[in-house]
Design a protein around this motif. Structure first.
Motif, PDB file in Angstrom:
ATOM      1  N   ASP A  70      56.155 -27.617  23.998  1.00  0.00           N
ATOM      2  CA  ASP A  70      56.282 -28.923  23.337  1.00  0.00           C
ATOM      3  C   ASP A  70      57.234 -29.835  24.115  1.00  0.00           C
ATOM      4  N   TYR A  71      58.357 -29.253  24.564  1.00  0.00           N
ATOM      5  CA  TYR A  71      59.325 -30.042  25.348  1.00  0.00           C
ATOM      6  C   TYR A  71      58.726 -30.456  26.692  1.00  0.00           C
ATOM      7  N   ALA A  72      57.929 -29.562  27.293  1.00  0.00           N
ATOM      8  CA  ALA A  72      57.283 -29.873  28.576  1.00  0.00           C
ATOM      9  C   ALA A  72      56.294 -31.025  28.410  1.00  0.00           C
ATOM     10  N   LYS A  73      55.576 -31.008  27.287  1.00  0.00           N
ATOM     11  CA  LYS A  73      54.607 -32.075  26.999  1.00  0.00           C
ATOM     12  C   LYS A  73      55.311 -33.429  26.839  1.00  0.00           C
ATOM     13  N   GLU A  74      56.444 -33.430  26.125  1.00  0.00           N
ATOM     14  CA  GLU A  74      57.206 -34.669  25.919  1.00  0.00           C
ATOM     15  C   GLU A  74      57.792 -35.188  27.233  1.00  0.00           C
ATOM     16  N   ALA A  75      58.326 -34.264  28.052  1.00  0.00           N
ATOM     17  CA  ALA A  75      58.894 -34.653  29.346  1.00  0.00           C
ATOM     18  C   ALA A  75      57.805 -35.221  30.247  1.00  0.00           C
ATOM     19  N   GLN A  76      56.624 -34.581  30.223  1.00  0.00           N
ATOM     20  CA  GLN A  76      55.509 -35.049  31.052  1.00  0.00           C
ATOM     21  C   GLN A  76      55.060 -36.443  30.625  1.00  0.00           C
TER      22      GLN A  76
END
Length: 201
Positions: A70-76
């Motif tokens: 989820d954090y990776a998706k937001e950062a991306q």
């Protein structure tokens, strides 16, 4: 020995504006009638405060439930937005669509996230692309490469192509990426708004 009682300080009634001596320090109205007049306003404030607290609690609970993906998706999403703004004046990296094209713009990775996850957030590896090239032509790499060489230089493209690594971005890193690129994107948007308002004048 007799202790002198402290005189209660006068207050102004929040409902009618008259002066009164409260029997309690929290008292805001001079009478029951005035207290009833104040009730709807206080209820609205209380409702807003409760709703605000509930929103904060929900946000905290959601944060606790989020995983690394989820954090990776937001950062991306944050860095993709920044790249689209950074390259706003440019056309598609992989075809001849100009910056004025009215379709959907994407952020395209030269080396895909699946093939080179360690380059996922590398800005040399990320460029503005039209949705057609990015979605349906897998980035249209045959045309992407020469345009990228022209944009960043042969040495950097060679480095991207030869770079191999195993990097599992942890949650604190992903949070930092999101925060940094949200700020950078806002700065670009502000500059664009100022430029547009200056042109309008």
């Amino acid at each position: 020995m007799r202790v002198a009682l402290k005189e209660v300080k006068q207050k102004t009634c929040k409902a009618c504006g008259s002066k009164f001596r409260p029997s309690l320090s929290t008292q805001k109205a001079c009478s029951v009638k005035c207290a009833l007049d104040l009730a709807p306003a206080n209820q609205d404030k209380a409702r807003k405060a409760i709703a605000q607290r509930e929103r904060r609690e929900i946000k905290v609970r959601k944060e606790k439930l989020k995983g690394r993906a989820d954090y990776a998706k937001e950062a991306q999403a944050a860095i993709n937005r920044y790249v689209r703004l950074r390259d706003a004046h440019l056309g598609c990296i992989s075809c001849d669509k100009p910056a004025s094209w009215q379709g959907q713009w994407h952020c395209s990775h030269f080396r895909s996230v699946g093939a080179a996850p360690h380059l996922r957030f590398n800005l040399w590896n990320m460029n503005k692309s039209c949705s057609a090239c990015n979605n349906f032509l897998s980035g249209n790499i045959m045309a992407y490469r020469p345009a990228l060489i022209e944009k960043i230089g042969q040495d950097k493209v060679d480095w991207l192509e030869c770079s191999n690594g195993i990097e599992r971005h942890d949650i604190p890193y992903l949070k930092r990426v999101k925060a940094i690129f949200v700020r950078k994107a806002r700065r670009i948007e502000k500059r664009l708004e100022e430029t547009m308002s200056w042109i309008a004048v």
